[in-house]
Write an enzyme that holds these catalytic residues in place. Structure first.
Site, PDB file in Angstrom:
ATOM      1  N   VAL A  94       0.883  -1.181   0.000  1.00  0.00           N
ATOM      2  CA  VAL A  94       0.000   0.000   0.000  1.00  0.00           C
ATOM      3  C   VAL A  94       0.913   1.221   0.000  1.00  0.00           C
ATOM      4  O   VAL A  94       1.677   1.441   0.954  1.00  0.00           O
ATOM      5  CB  VAL A  94      -0.942   0.009   1.217  1.00  0.00           C
ATOM      6  N   HIS A  98       3.158   4.034   6.092  1.00  0.00           N
ATOM      7  CA  HIS A  98       2.522   3.571   7.326  1.00  0.00           C
ATOM      8  C   HIS A  98       3.518   2.716   8.089  1.00  0.00           C
ATOM      9  O   HIS A  98       4.436   2.143   7.495  1.00  0.00           O
ATOM     10  CB  HIS A  98       1.263   2.738   7.015  1.00  0.00           C
TER      11      HIS A  98
HETATM   12  P1  AMP Z   1       2.559  -3.039   3.388  1.00  0.00           P
HETATM   13  O1  AMP Z   1       2.780  -4.381   2.773  1.00  0.00           O
HETATM   14  O2  AMP Z   1       3.666  -2.628   4.321  1.00  0.00           O
HETATM   15  O3  AMP Z   1       2.239  -1.986   2.354  1.00  0.00           O
HETATM   16  O4  AMP Z   1       1.302  -3.200   4.333  1.00  0.00           O
HETATM   17  C1  AMP Z   1       0.007  -2.985   3.925  1.00  0.00           C
HETATM   18  C2  AMP Z   1      -0.887  -3.540   5.002  1.00  0.00           C
HETATM   19  O5  AMP Z   1      -2.173  -2.983   4.844  1.00  0.00           O
HETATM   20  C3  AMP Z   1      -1.049  -5.065   4.953  1.00  0.00           C
HETATM   21  O6  AMP Z   1      -0.625  -5.619   6.196  1.00  0.00           O
HETATM   22  C4  AMP Z   1      -2.540  -5.267   4.704  1.00  0.00           C
HETATM   23  O7  AMP Z   1      -3.068  -6.365   5.390  1.00  0.00           O
HETATM   24  C5  AMP Z   1      -3.119  -3.952   5.209  1.00  0.00           C
HETATM   25  N1  AMP Z   1      -4.380  -3.541   4.593  1.00  0.00           N
HETATM   26  C6  AMP Z   1      -4.668  -3.457   3.274  1.00  0.00           C
HETATM   27  N2  AMP Z   1      -5.912  -3.002   3.088  1.00  0.00           N
HETATM   28  C7  AMP Z   1      -6.436  -2.787   4.331  1.00  0.00           C
HETATM   29  C8  AMP Z   1      -7.700  -2.328   4.802  1.00  0.00           C
HETATM   30  N3  AMP Z   1      -8.685  -1.985   3.973  1.00  0.00           N
HETATM   31  N4  AMP Z   1      -7.884  -2.232   6.143  1.00  0.00           N
HETATM   32  C9  AMP Z   1      -6.897  -2.580   6.994  1.00  0.00           C
HETATM   33  N5  AMP Z   1      -5.677  -3.011   6.605  1.00  0.00           N
HETATM   34  C10 AMP Z   1      -5.451  -3.131   5.292  1.00  0.00           C
END
Ligand code: AMP
Length: 109
Positions: A94, A98
Site C-alpha cells: 500500500v 505507514h
Molecule cells: P505493506 O505491505 O507494508 O504496504 O502493508 C500494507 C498492510 O495494509 C497489509 O498488512 C494489509 O493487510 C493492510 N491492509 C490493506 N488493506 C487494508 C484495509 N482496507 N484495512 C486494513 N488493513 C489493510
C-alpha cells in the site's frame, strides 16, 4: 488517485479505527500477522519514506509518539515491534506510508 488509507481517513471505506489525532490515524490491519497488528498511518498521503520532503520528517516523531501511546493504552502491547516497508522490494503493497505496530507475541526473527 486516492490511496486505500486516504479513503479510510475520509470515511469512504470502513476500518476498525483504534486511535486518531490531527496527524495520524491508527487502524487494525485487515490481515493480522500478530495478535495485535495495528497500522499507524500519517493522514498526509506520502508514497514512501523516499518521498518525504524536509517538512515531512515530523511525521516520524508523530508515529513514534503514537506507538508509545498505543503501548500504554492497548492491553498486551507494552512491548512491540514497529516496522516500515518502504518500496515494493521491501514488501510494501500500500503506497501510502505507514508503520506496522506488532505486539502480543514473542517475536524472535
Ligand atoms: P505493506 O505491505 O507494508 O504496504 O502493508 C500494507 C498492510 O495494509 C497489509 O498488512 C494489509 O493487510 C493492510 N491492509 C490493506 N488493506 C487494508 C484495509 N482496507 N484495512 C486494513 N488493513 C489493510
Amino acid at each position: 488517485m486516492k490511496s486505500i488509507f486516504s479513503k479510510i481517513i475520509d470515511r469512504e471505506i470502513p476500518a476498525e479505527i483504534v486511535a486518531e489525532n490531527e496527524q495520524i490515524i491508527v487502524i487494525k490491519d485487515i490481515n493480522p500477522k500478530a495478535p495485535i497488528h495495528l497500522l499507524i498511518i500519517p493522514k498526509k498521503e506520502i508514497r514512501d519514506i523516499q518521498s518525504f520532503g524536509p517538512e515531512d520528517f515530523g511525521l516520524a516523531a508523530a508515529i513514534f509518539q503514537m506507538a508509545q501511546e498505543l503501548s500504554r493504552t492497548v492491553p498486551g502491547a507494552e512491548e512491540f515491534r514497529l516496522q516500515v516497508n518502504s518500496g515494493h522490494k521491501a514488501g510494501q503493497r500500500v503506497f501510502h506510508v505507514h508503520a506496522h505496530f506488532l505486539a502480543g507475541a514473542e517475536m524472535c526473527d
